[in-house]
Design an enzyme around this catalytic site. Structure first.
Site, PDB file in Angstrom:
ATOM      1  N   ARG A 294     -38.525   2.201 -39.996  1.00 43.65           N
ATOM      2  CA  ARG A 294     -37.597   1.646 -39.012  1.00 43.65           C
ATOM      3  C   ARG A 294     -36.151   2.100 -39.191  1.00 43.65           C
ATOM      4  NH1 ARG A 294     -39.544  -4.373 -39.786  1.00 43.65           N
ATOM      5  NH2 ARG A 294     -40.260  -3.418 -41.735  1.00 43.65           N
TER       6      ARG A 294
ATOM      7  N   TYR B 164       2.185  23.381 -49.154  1.00 38.76           N
ATOM      8  CA  TYR B 164       0.859  23.528 -49.758  1.00 38.76           C
ATOM      9  C   TYR B 164       1.004  23.950 -51.210  1.00 38.76           C
ATOM     10  CZ  TYR B 164      -3.668  25.397 -51.036  1.00 38.76           C
ATOM     11  OH  TYR B 164      -4.844  25.641 -51.696  1.00 38.76           O
TER      12      TYR B 164
ATOM     13  N   ASN C  90      11.966  20.817 -57.581  1.00 35.19           N
ATOM     14  CA  ASN C  90      12.165  20.461 -56.178  1.00 35.19           C
ATOM     15  C   ASN C  90      11.565  21.538 -55.281  1.00 35.19           C
ATOM     16  OD1 ASN C  90      13.894  18.539 -54.284  1.00 35.19           O
ATOM     17  ND2 ASN C  90      13.964  20.624 -53.497  1.00 35.19           N
TER      18      ASN C  90
ATOM     19  N   LYS D 293      -3.909  20.805 -54.127  1.00 32.21           N
ATOM     20  CA  LYS D 293      -5.301  21.062 -54.525  1.00 32.21           C
ATOM     21  C   LYS D 293      -5.349  21.693 -55.901  1.00 32.21           C
ATOM     22  CE  LYS D 293      -7.550  24.666 -54.469  1.00 32.21           C
ATOM     23  NZ  LYS D 293      -8.160  25.994 -54.224  1.00 32.21           N
TER      24      LYS D 293
ATOM     25  N   ASP E 231     -35.347  -2.738 -51.511  1.00 34.35           N
ATOM     26  CA  ASP E 231     -34.626  -2.885 -50.240  1.00 34.35           C
ATOM     27  C   ASP E 231     -33.991  -4.257 -50.062  1.00 34.35           C
ATOM     28  OD1 ASP E 231     -36.880  -4.397 -49.761  1.00 34.35           O
ATOM     29  OD2 ASP E 231     -37.341  -3.487 -47.817  1.00 34.35           O
TER      30      ASP E 231
ATOM     31  N   ALA F 264     -40.283   0.554 -54.647  1.00 34.45           N
ATOM     32  CA  ALA F 264     -39.486   1.421 -53.777  1.00 34.45           C
ATOM     33  C   ALA F 264     -40.332   2.583 -53.253  1.00 34.45           C
ATOM     34  CB  ALA F 264     -38.277   1.950 -54.547  1.00 34.45           C
TER      35      ALA F 264
HETATM   36  C1  UD1 Z   1     -42.788  -8.968 -48.516  1.00 36.70           C
HETATM   37  C2  UD1 Z   1     -43.653 -10.125 -49.012  1.00 36.70           C
HETATM   38  C3  UD1 Z   1     -43.275 -11.403 -48.253  1.00 36.70           C
HETATM   39  C4  UD1 Z   1     -41.790 -11.670 -48.415  1.00 36.70           C
HETATM   40  C5  UD1 Z   1     -40.985 -10.464 -47.984  1.00 36.70           C
HETATM   41  C6  UD1 Z   1     -39.533 -10.660 -48.362  1.00 36.70           C
HETATM   42  C7  UD1 Z   1     -45.805  -9.236 -49.682  1.00 36.70           C
HETATM   43  C8  UD1 Z   1     -47.212  -8.989 -49.277  1.00 36.70           C
HETATM   44  N1  UD1 Z   1     -45.030  -9.819 -48.789  1.00 36.70           N
HETATM   45  O1  UD1 Z   1     -43.130  -8.704 -47.165  1.00 36.70           O
HETATM   46  O2  UD1 Z   1     -43.999 -12.492 -48.776  1.00 36.70           O
HETATM   47  O3  UD1 Z   1     -41.434 -12.786 -47.626  1.00 36.70           O
HETATM   48  O4  UD1 Z   1     -41.415  -9.276 -48.659  1.00 36.70           O
HETATM   49  O5  UD1 Z   1     -38.733  -9.592 -47.893  1.00 36.70           O
HETATM   50  O6  UD1 Z   1     -45.436  -8.934 -50.782  1.00 36.70           O
HETATM   51  N2  UD1 Z   1     -43.777  -1.466 -51.254  1.00 36.70           N
HETATM   52  C9  UD1 Z   1     -44.291  -0.513 -52.102  1.00 36.70           C
HETATM   53  N3  UD1 Z   1     -45.609  -0.208 -51.992  1.00 36.70           N
HETATM   54  C10 UD1 Z   1     -46.436  -0.806 -51.090  1.00 36.70           C
HETATM   55  C11 UD1 Z   1     -45.887  -1.770 -50.229  1.00 36.70           C
HETATM   56  C12 UD1 Z   1     -44.554  -2.101 -50.345  1.00 36.70           C
HETATM   57  O7  UD1 Z   1     -43.591   0.036 -52.926  1.00 36.70           O
HETATM   58  O8  UD1 Z   1     -47.614  -0.456 -51.081  1.00 36.70           O
HETATM   59  C13 UD1 Z   1     -42.360  -1.808 -51.366  1.00 36.70           C
HETATM   60  C14 UD1 Z   1     -41.571  -1.436 -50.129  1.00 36.70           C
HETATM   61  O9  UD1 Z   1     -41.031  -0.122 -50.264  1.00 36.70           O
HETATM   62  C15 UD1 Z   1     -40.488  -2.479 -50.114  1.00 36.70           C
HETATM   63  C16 UD1 Z   1     -41.125  -3.692 -50.766  1.00 36.70           C
HETATM   64  O10 UD1 Z   1     -42.236  -3.190 -51.494  1.00 36.70           O
HETATM   65  O11 UD1 Z   1     -39.361  -2.101 -50.885  1.00 36.70           O
HETATM   66  C17 UD1 Z   1     -41.560  -4.748 -49.755  1.00 36.70           C
HETATM   67  O12 UD1 Z   1     -42.521  -4.245 -48.862  1.00 36.70           O
HETATM   68  P1  UD1 Z   1     -42.548  -4.658 -47.349  1.00 36.70           P
HETATM   69  O13 UD1 Z   1     -43.644  -3.921 -46.700  1.00 36.70           O
HETATM   70  O14 UD1 Z   1     -41.194  -4.572 -46.768  1.00 36.70           O
HETATM   71  O15 UD1 Z   1     -42.992  -6.210 -47.457  1.00 36.70           O
HETATM   72  P2  UD1 Z   1     -42.710  -7.349 -46.383  1.00 36.70           P
HETATM   73  O16 UD1 Z   1     -43.677  -7.214 -45.257  1.00 36.70           O
HETATM   74  O17 UD1 Z   1     -41.272  -7.382 -46.042  1.00 36.70           O
HETATM   75 MG    MG Z   2     -39.667  -5.920 -46.131  1.00 37.18          MG
END
Ligand code: UD1
Ligand code: MG
Length: 454
Positions: A16, A364, A375, A349, A102, A10
């Site tokens: 985006r 109120y 009442n 409240k 996510d 995370a």
């Molecule tokens: C990733 C996978 C892909 C898969 C997809 C599914 C990799 C390289 N790719 O791609 O194979 O199909 O998810 O949704 O793993 N995050 C970190 N630190 C980092 C990079 C990412 O904590 O350095 C976290 C992000 O916050 C996110 C999750 O890892 O919660 C996924 O990262 P994201 O960049 O969305 O990967 P995708 O390109 O979607």
């Molecule tokens: Mg992703």
């Protein structure tokens, strides 16, 4: 089953989302995205959870709380790098799930299936995959003779590989020792110059570990949230899931598409929910109650056989066989008992209302302790605020408050006392007496004849 931990990634910001706050704390059915993942992991039997945080880490921690371990990833160098940050958390034995903050729609059932297949087939790692119509952007699972061969990122894939519709969900169950070993050998030799977590799979395979891609049919659960359109899509899916669970448990929902129920809400059987109703937070509704239309409950508990119509109830408790609304507003810290009528345009409240009391219209009641079978006449006001401090009003059992009255707090109307309509009560009223606090009526005879011309 052996000891199971989970690492939840995370650390990304989620550009985006175009938001001031990190993506993983945006909410789905009232719960931060990452908390949905944590809940699913816990429900699947995971004992310890480590969350990898980075962007907005303080906000993420505040949203999640203290019962997980945190590690910091200062620079986002890829999903493999993120897992590496949690190296100390990974044991030499047992299993480690890797999940994304996510992908909030993942269920405990699917995670359990992922754990089970890892155990049953003695896999060093199982990657959760699914079939989708449009795999663009996702990593692809490449098989040889039906067996897992590698997972290739969209950007690194050949045209032929891009035709593959089996995608990597980003979720895995690892044999902890295999994960630890492979992380040490991971490189960033790819088009993005990132440490890709999927690249540990061939490394494990090269060491003789068994790698399996386990296909789930529930591709809904794989949906990753990258923008607010996907957030709304996920909201729709989770709402359907929540509402269907309640309906299967005996709740009538007149129009599920217009009914919003939080993940933590508890709803009894034979409850009827009319459209445009929001049941939020940790709310509960007892058997046979009727909620809505156009009602909102937030962190509130409603008893059995109670009706809440076109009304809002916040952080309060309402008892059994009570009627609230239409158009009532129950504000925080109110306790409303049984067999009570809270009618139209009534605001309550920080008050307790005893059983059998009627507050039927335009009233109120704030900072008040109201007894049983009281009442309230139409248009009563507890005057609780002098511009600086708040004061309480007490109305004892079976008292009768006349219409259009002010009860200027602090003041007590004792047991079975009456106040006359139109009174402003500033002093305590003794039990069983009548207080009149208004000017007497005067009649001026023939006033009209004398004062008006023909
Ligand atoms: C990733 C996978 C892909 C898969 C997809 C599914 C990799 C390289 N790719 O791609 O194979 O199909 O998810 O949704 O793993 N995050 C970190 N630190 C980092 C990079 C990412 O904590 O350095 C976290 C992000 O916050 C996110 C999750 O890892 O919660 C996924 O990262 P994201 O960049 O969305 O990967 P995708 O390109 O979607
Ligand atoms: Mg992703």
């Amino acid at each position: 089953m052996s000891h199971t931990k989970a690492i939840i990634l995370a650390a990304g910001f989620g550009t985006r989302m175009k938001s001031k706050k990190p993506k993983v704390i945006h909410e789905l059915a009232g719960k931060p995205l990452v908390a949905c993942v944590i809940d699913a992991a816990k429900k699947a039997g995971v004992e310890e959870i480590c969350v990898v945080v980075g962007h907005g880490s303080e906000m993420v921690k505040a949203a999640i709380g203290e019962d997980v371990t945190y590690v910091m990833q200062e620079e986002q160098l890829g999903t493999g790098h993120a897992v590496k940050m949690a190296d100390d958390f990974i044991d030499d034995e047992g299993r480690t799930l890797v999940l994304f903050g996510d992908t909030p729609l993942i269920t405990s059932e699917t995670l359990k299936a992922l754990l089970d297949v890892t155990e049953k087939n003695n896999n060093s790692v199982t990657v959760l995959s699914t079939m989708v119509d449009n795999p663009t952007g996702y990593g692809r699972i490449i098989r040889r003779e039906e067996l897992f061969y590698k997972s290739v990122e969209h950007k690194d894939a050949t045209d032929e590989e891009r035709l593959v519709c089996e995608i990597n969900s980003g979720m895995y169950c690892f044999e902890s020792a295999a994960l630890k070993g492979a992380l040490g050998r991971l490189t960033n030799d790819n088009s993005q110059g990132e440490y890709y977590l999927p690249d540990v799979l061939p490394l494990i395979q090269a060491e003789g570990g068994r790698v399996e891609a386990f296909i789930t049919e529930n591709s809904d659960e794989i949906l990753g949230i990258n923008n607010r359109v996907q957030l709304a899509e996920a909201q729709k899916i989770i709402q359907k899931r929540i509402n269907e669970t309640h309906m299967m448990n005996g709740v009538t929902i007149i129009n599920p598409e217009q009914t919003y129920i939080s993940m933590d809400a508890v709803i009894g059987s034979d409850v009827v929910i009319y459209p445009n109703t929001f049941i939020e937070g940790k709310s509960a509704v007892g058997d046979e109650s009727i909620i809505g239309p156009n009602s909102r409950l937030v962190d509130s508990s409603i008893g059995e056989g109670t009706t809440v119509e076109q009304s809002t109830v916040l952080e309060s408790t309402v008892g059994n066989e009570t009627s609230v609304g239409p158009y009532a507003y129950i504000r925080p810290n109110s306790t409303i008992g049984d067999h009570i009528k809270i009618g139209d345009f009534v605001e309550v409240k920080n008050a307790t209302i005893g059983d059998g009391t009627k507050i039927s219209h335009l009233t109120y009641v704030g900072d008040a302790d109201v007894g049983k079978k009281v009442n309230f006449g139409c248009g009563t006001i507890t005057v609780n605020y002098d511009g600086q401090k708040k004061f309480r009003t007490t109305v004892e059992d079976e008292a009768f408050i006349g219409c259009n009255s002010n009860l200027v707090a602090p003041v007590t109307v004792h047991h079975r006392a009456y106040t006359a309509a139109g009174s402003t009560i500033t002093e305590d009223v003794p039990g069983e007496s009548l207080a009149i606090a208004r000017s007497r009526q005067t009649i001026i005879e023939d006033w009209v004849k004398k004062n008006r011309k023909k």
